[in-house]
Design an enzyme around this catalytic site. Structure first.
Site: not given
Length: 470
Positions: A109, A139, A212-214, A269-270, A273
């Site tokens: 992002h 991301d 800004g830390n992203s 995985l198919g 769960l």
């Protein structure tokens, strides 16, 4: 009173006595992490770690062009006067150098739709950056800068021994003020069902993380990368002490893909769960709620090929505890296509080991729509056969199958009858539609007929009607 004091002194001196006599009742407890017990230890500094790691954390500046939509742009009277105008937007984030040749990992992002990217190192050197790979599902994005000299890097901590309560440092460029270091602890591990990532199993930390830390680094006390900071939980937009980082296992998988394979496989995985709650644990004979129950198996998918069975309880993958489907998806996603993940499964009250191959979801994620011709109510519509790959891409249940409407041409027969994107064709002429072959065969056999009984499912509701052609 004297008795209590004596008892206290015995309890306090017990660890020393145990070491002297060789008797160690707490030998199984971890001894490598201690709480500071003196003023001198409390006054210890993170400065040596910071000096080592900050050169490998960079600022990422992105520029993108967006259309500034005027409120009257779509008005039939004023549209010629007020047109959409392109506008430049600048955003900032952080990144981590993970290869001395100039490879940098950041958040997707941070760089999404960017027309220009600039990277600034801690020593103020600036570089133009190119994108090697972007992945919205995780991301994460991988960038490269051209440099004539090797750059400082942060090493991956792939030991997997990070624990809740461990000290960590978050490094980035909050609010554009410049490189900043904050400290905290690991508040939680394997946080799922948060954020924008489809393969999320986040590290939660109370180290201050702000806009800004992203894309910045989350490092441990060995000065190694344990995660990439990606988001905060906040109602005000500032740090409330709840930040999340993408674990280093996923970061390395994405970087390795960008430098080698070029395409990030979406392991599937198919198996459907279900988390094991207290009632289910009692019914299964478990000592406590743990693991994820296999409720359904998709035919010929990875789980089916590996021999997983309905009713199995997946306890761990590659030695890491699993409690829900998101956790299982994350563990599978950290492996390359063709690898095998080791599943620890509870079956018939005993634990067994099962190797499950890492495979992409079957089917075509972006199939060409089938466009019916002839005299039938679907003329002018585009139709797609659903598959796990297609369903995952468009956000449908991967276990659904059948034929779905992808669109309809304006003024066509299909548009006139009101078919919409997302409509599931359940029956045509009283016959079930299981796949595209069924659908095409029904249209061919009944071409030219006037009345067409059709059953369609739209947003979970079933509609039955008889469409008449004139």
């Amino acid at each position: 009173m004297i008795k209590n004091i004596l008892l206290a002194s015995v309890l306090i001196s017990a660890p020393v006595a145990a070491q002297e006599t060789g008797f160690a009742p707490d030998a199984a407890l971890p001894q490598d992490r201690i709480v500071p017990d003196s003023r001198a230890e409390v006054q210890l500094s993170f400065a040596p770690i910071v000096r080592d790691v900050t050169p490998a954390v960079v600022n990422v500046y992105s520029r993108r062009v967006v259309q500034n939509q005027h409120p009257f742009a779509n008005d039939p009277v004023f549209s010629r006067m007020f047109r959409s105008q392109p506008q430049e937007q600048n955003s900032l984030g952080s990144g981590v150098i993970v290869d001395p040749s100039g490879v940098i990992v950041t958040n997707n992002h941070v760089v999404a739709n960017a027309t220009e990217l600039r990277v600034v190192l801690a020593d103020r050197r600036e570089y133009e950056a190119e994108i090697l790979l972007t992945d919205e599902a995780t991301d994460l994005a991988v960038l490269r800068v051209n440099t004539d000299e090797p750059l400082p890097v942060l090493n991956y901590d792939m030991s997997g021994d990070i624990e809740v309560g461990d000290l960590v440092l978050a490094i980035g460029n909050p609010f554009g003020v410049g490189q900043t270091v904050t400290s905290g602890i690991v508040s939680a591990l394997a946080r799922t069902d948060v954020g924008r990532s489809d393969f999320g199993s986040f590290i939660q930390t109370d180290a201050a993380i702000n806009p800004g830390n992203s894309g910045g680094a989350l490092v441990d006390m060995d000065g190694e990368l344990v995660g990439v900071n990606t988001m905060i939980f906040s109602r005000s937009g500032g740090s409330n002490g709840i930040g999340f980082a993408i674990p280093v296992e996923m970061v390395r998988r994405v970087v390795d893909t960008a430098l080698g394979e070029g395409e990030l496989i979406r392991p599937w995985l198919g198996a459907r769960l279900q988390p094991v709650d207290n009632d289910l644990a009692q019914a299964l004979g478990l000592d406590r709620p743990r693991g994820a129950l296999v409720g359904e198996i998709y035919p010929d998918a990875a789980a089916d090929d590996a021999g997983l069975q309905q009713g199995d309880v997946i306890l761990a993958i590659d030695g890491r505890d699993i409690n829900d489907e998101s956790g299982a998806r994350f563990r599978m996603a950290t492996r390359a296509a063709g690898d095998a993940a080791r599943f620890t499964v509870l079956r018939d009250n005993r634990e067994v080991e099962v190797d499950v191959n890492v495979e992409a979801a079957p089917g075509n994620s972006d199939p060409l729509p089938f466009q019916p011709e002839g005299r039938n109510p679907f003329n002018g519509a585009g139709l797609v056969e659903m598959s796990p790959a297609f369903n995952e891409r468009v956000g449908l249940d991967p276990f659904l199958d059948g034929v779905i409407v992808s669109g309809a041409t304006r003024r066509s027969i299909a548009a006139r009858f009101g078919f919409r994107p997302g409509d599931l064709v359940v029956e045509v002429m009283g016959q079930p539609v299981r796949d595209m072959d069924d659908f095409a065969d029904l249209l061919s056999r009944h071409d030219g007929e006037r009345v067409w009984p059709v059953v369609v499912e739209r947003r979970g509701r079933r509609y039955e009607t008889a469409l008449q052609l004139y």
